[in-house]
Enzyme design. Structure first.
Site, PDB file in Angstrom:
ATOM      1  N   CYS A   1      27.942 -19.632 -11.809  1.00 15.55           N
ATOM      2  CA  CYS A   1      27.351 -20.966 -11.764  1.00 15.55           C
ATOM      3  C   CYS A   1      28.135 -21.804 -12.905  1.00 15.55           C
ATOM      4  O   CYS A   1      27.821 -22.989 -13.030  1.00 15.55           O
ATOM      5  CB  CYS A   1      25.995 -21.031 -12.225  1.00 15.55           C
ATOM      6  SG  CYS A   1      25.361 -20.006 -13.553  1.00 15.55           S
ATOM      7  N   HIS A   2      28.641 -20.934 -13.848  1.00 19.60           N
ATOM      8  CA  HIS A   2      29.663 -21.698 -15.041  1.00 19.60           C
ATOM      9  C   HIS A   2      30.640 -22.457 -14.390  1.00 19.60           C
ATOM     10  O   HIS A   2      31.189 -23.374 -14.793  1.00 19.60           O
ATOM     11  CB  HIS A   2      29.908 -20.894 -15.984  1.00 19.60           C
ATOM     12  CG  HIS A   2      30.827 -19.759 -15.431  1.00 19.60           C
ATOM     13  ND1 HIS A   2      30.394 -18.552 -15.065  1.00 19.60           N
ATOM     14  CD2 HIS A   2      32.113 -19.734 -15.420  1.00 19.60           C
ATOM     15  CE1 HIS A   2      31.480 -17.813 -14.516  1.00 19.60           C
ATOM     16  NE2 HIS A   2      32.561 -18.334 -15.110  1.00 19.60           N
TER      17      HIS A   2
END
Length: 144
Positions: free
Chosen positions: A113-114
């Protein structure tokens, strides 16, 4: 179920797993020492670009509300980013739904998700935006 943690800067990465399936990954200030799958320590030291363990959230057959989003995000290549809008378009949903999915992602790093950013900036990351910045910098530095 196995649990362990490894260091990433001032944070600890706590991992709950069984075999090749990762159930939960958390960035915490303190956690008991314990073994984690070797891919975590290799990735966090810049020596690996991918994970072979599977996220319990991404392999769910549509039974979880965000499973499709997690599968799409899992395909973002190491060192690259996509916007919430691009992920939303690929999944046929709204960027805010993607943001909600990223905020509830039980397995960051496995579902990276980064690598999902806002159209006009870095976007958010829990528990600290600095972790997202460090992960993106790590990937930029070690990208082949």
């Amino acid at each position: 179920m196995n649990s362990g943690s490894c260091r990433f800067g001032l944070w600890r990465v706590a991992v709950d797993y069984s075999g090749d399936v990762i159930y939960r990954v958390r960035f915490v200030k303190s956690a008991p020492e314990g073994a984690v799958p070797v891919q975590f320590t290799r990735y966090l030291s810049g020596k690996a670009e991918s994970f072979s363990p599977l996220s319990s959230a991404a392999v769910a057959e549509g039974s979880l509300p965000y499973a499709e989003i997690y599968r799409v995000v899992s395909q973002i290549p190491y060192g690259e980013t996509q916007t919430y809008g691009e992920i939303a378009a690929a999944c046929g949903t709204h960027p805010r739904v993607v943001g909600n999915a990223m905020a509830r992602n039980p397995t960051p790093l496995i579902v990276p998700c980064h690598r999902v950013v806002a159209a006009d900036g870095i976007g958010g990351f829990s528990p600290d935006i600095g972790i997202k910045q460090m992960l993106l910098a790590l990937e930029a530095k070690h990208r082949k």
